[in-house]
Design an enzyme around this catalytic site. Structure first.
Site, PDB file in Angstrom:
ATOM      1  N   PRO A 109       0.853  -1.197   0.000  1.00 16.37           N
ATOM      2  CA  PRO A 109       0.000   0.000   0.000  1.00 16.37           C
ATOM      3  C   PRO A 109       0.882   1.236   0.000  1.00 16.37           C
ATOM      4  O   PRO A 109       2.017   1.197   0.449  1.00 16.37           O
ATOM      5  CB  PRO A 109      -0.752  -0.107   1.326  1.00 16.37           C
ATOM      6  CG  PRO A 109       0.176  -0.857   2.215  1.00 16.37           C
ATOM      7  CD  PRO A 109       0.956  -1.790   1.341  1.00 16.37           C
ATOM      8  N   GLU A 110       0.343   2.298  -0.524  1.00 18.96           N
ATOM      9  CA  GLU A 110       1.065   3.569  -0.492  1.00 18.96           C
ATOM     10  C   GLU A 110       0.757   4.249   0.835  1.00 18.96           C
ATOM     11  O   GLU A 110      -0.282   4.008   1.447  1.00 18.96           O
ATOM     12  CB  GLU A 110       0.597   4.457  -1.650  1.00 18.96           C
ATOM     13  CG  GLU A 110       0.683   3.788  -3.013  1.00 18.96           C
ATOM     14  CD  GLU A 110       2.102   3.716  -3.566  1.00 18.96           C
ATOM     15  OE1 GLU A 110       2.982   4.440  -3.045  1.00 18.96           O
ATOM     16  OE2 GLU A 110       2.330   2.936  -4.499  1.00 18.96           O
ATOM     17  N   LYS A 155       3.480   2.914   6.671  1.00 17.01           N
ATOM     18  CA  LYS A 155       2.374   2.068   6.235  1.00 17.01           C
ATOM     19  C   LYS A 155       1.799   1.271   7.390  1.00 17.01           C
ATOM     20  O   LYS A 155       1.051   0.324   7.206  1.00 17.01           O
ATOM     21  CB  LYS A 155       2.858   1.136   5.133  1.00 17.01           C
ATOM     22  CG  LYS A 155       3.231   1.941   3.913  1.00 17.01           C
ATOM     23  CD  LYS A 155       3.914   1.085   2.923  1.00 17.01           C
ATOM     24  CE  LYS A 155       4.482   1.983   1.842  1.00 17.01           C
ATOM     25  NZ  LYS A 155       5.337   1.206   0.960  1.00 17.01           N
ATOM     26  N   ASN A 170       4.829   1.110  -4.459  1.00 18.19           N
ATOM     27  CA  ASN A 170       5.242   0.822  -5.826  1.00 18.19           C
ATOM     28  C   ASN A 170       4.730   1.817  -6.863  1.00 18.19           C
ATOM     29  O   ASN A 170       5.401   2.110  -7.836  1.00 18.19           O
ATOM     30  CB  ASN A 170       4.776  -0.589  -6.187  1.00 18.19           C
ATOM     31  CG  ASN A 170       5.731  -1.258  -7.124  1.00 18.19           C
ATOM     32  OD1 ASN A 170       6.935  -0.972  -7.068  1.00 18.19           O
ATOM     33  ND2 ASN A 170       5.234  -2.097  -8.003  1.00 18.19           N
ATOM     34  N   ARG A 176       9.683  -6.204  -7.802  1.00 23.02           N
ATOM     35  CA  ARG A 176       8.480  -5.420  -8.079  1.00 23.02           C
ATOM     36  C   ARG A 176       8.691  -4.637  -9.358  1.00 23.02           C
ATOM     37  O   ARG A 176       9.800  -4.206  -9.664  1.00 23.02           O
ATOM     38  CB  ARG A 176       8.181  -4.471  -6.909  1.00 23.02           C
ATOM     39  CG  ARG A 176       8.144  -5.208  -5.563  1.00 23.02           C
ATOM     40  CD  ARG A 176       7.397  -4.415  -4.564  1.00 23.02           C
ATOM     41  NE  ARG A 176       6.064  -4.108  -5.032  1.00 23.02           N
ATOM     42  CZ  ARG A 176       4.974  -4.736  -4.606  1.00 23.02           C
ATOM     43  NH1 ARG A 176       5.073  -5.683  -3.719  1.00 23.02           N
ATOM     44  NH2 ARG A 176       3.801  -4.390  -5.062  1.00 23.02           N
TER      45      ARG A 176
END
Ligand SMILES: [Zn+2]
Length: 276
Positions: free
Chosen positions: A2-3, A51, A175, A262
């Site tokens: 998650p951002e 996060k 990401n 990623r």
């Protein structure tokens, strides 16, 4: 992953709904906490740290002063699929019940953590042990740009694309933002941190993107006028660059610590490869 902005939004929502409310019943469906009972604890606040989501709990007053319950912090990480949902009394869960890890029931409202990871309960005084390894938090009230820059500079041999996801250097970039920040600052992800010109700009760009998106329901890095194309490069492999028309490429980058690969998206023209 998650951002930071999505954790921020989730946290703000929980805080608005739960702060000041007392837990009537708790149900932990993680083995290490299965016997814990938080009934009587009041939510004092819900705060994000990178996060990580921290629910701070004020203890019930025990008539026997010998029982000195400390304030507790319920820690969770949303990782890829995790989320906290809120339900009114009588509402049915919108997700499979077996994916619920924590159920906190209040009068009239129930908070359920689905697929959340790293669920831990610690005295609030020990919170740092859970999140102390994190670098400066891009959305934190104690954000420190100079410290973040110093953390990156101390790792000159790492690629900037790999380092941006390392939450120990700076907390909050996931990401999506990694690709977008690198595009907007014209940095190729494989450029070594020690060779990055304008490191502060990339850090400031990370902060700005998270800041403008933290209260928006839908993430946009291209500006609101371009909501049909919310991202410059993320998820756009094979499509033309919105700035120059060159075909967007995708690169797999392995994290230094976990080795986890990623995707990182880039425009090879706007973000020229480093020479070496
Ligand atoms: Zn381009």
């Amino acid at each position: 992953m998650p951002e930071g902005d999505s954790v921020y939004r989730a946290t703000a929502r929980l805080h608005r709904a739960l702060a000041g409310k007392t837990i009537v019943r708790s149900d932990f469906r993680v083995p290490s906490l299965s016997t814990v009972d938080l009934a009587g604890y009041m939510v004092s606040e819900v705060v994000p740290r990178g996060k990580h989501l921290l629910v701070r709990l004020h203890p019930p007053t025990d008539p026997d002063p010998a029982f000195n319950h400390p304030p507790l912090t319920l820690h969770s990480h949303l990782l890829m699929e995790g989320r906290w949902d809120l339900y009114g009394s009588g509402d049915r869960f919108k997700r499979p019940a077996h994916t619920a890890r924590v159920v906190l029931q209040f009068t009239g409202i129930t908070a359920v953590g689905f697929d959340i990871a790293q669920v831990k309960l610690v005295p609030t005084a020990d919170e740092q042990e859970l999140v102390g390894h994190l670098g400066p938090d891009l959305l934190g009230t104690d954000w420190d740009a100079q410290q973040a820059a110093a953390n990156f500079r101390a790792q000159p041999q790492r690629g900037i694309g790999e380092a941006l996801l390392d939450q120990r250097l700076m907390a909050g970039v996931g990401n999506i933002y990694r690709s977008e920040v690198l595009f907007l600052t014209r940095l190729h992800p494989l450029t070594l941190v020690g060779q990055v010109v304008g490191l502060e700009k990339a850090i400031e760009m990370s902060r700005r993107l998270l800041e403008v998106n933290k209260d928006r329901p839908r993430r946009v890095t291209t500006g609101l006028a371009r909501t049909r194309e919310p991202y410059w490069v993320y998820g756009r492999a094979g499509k033309p660059c919105l700035r120059c028309g060159t075909t967007i490429q995708v690169l797999k980058i392995a994290a230094e610590d976990s080795g986890l690969e990623r995707d990182c998206y880039l425009c090879p023209s706007c973000q020229p490869a480093p020479r070496s």
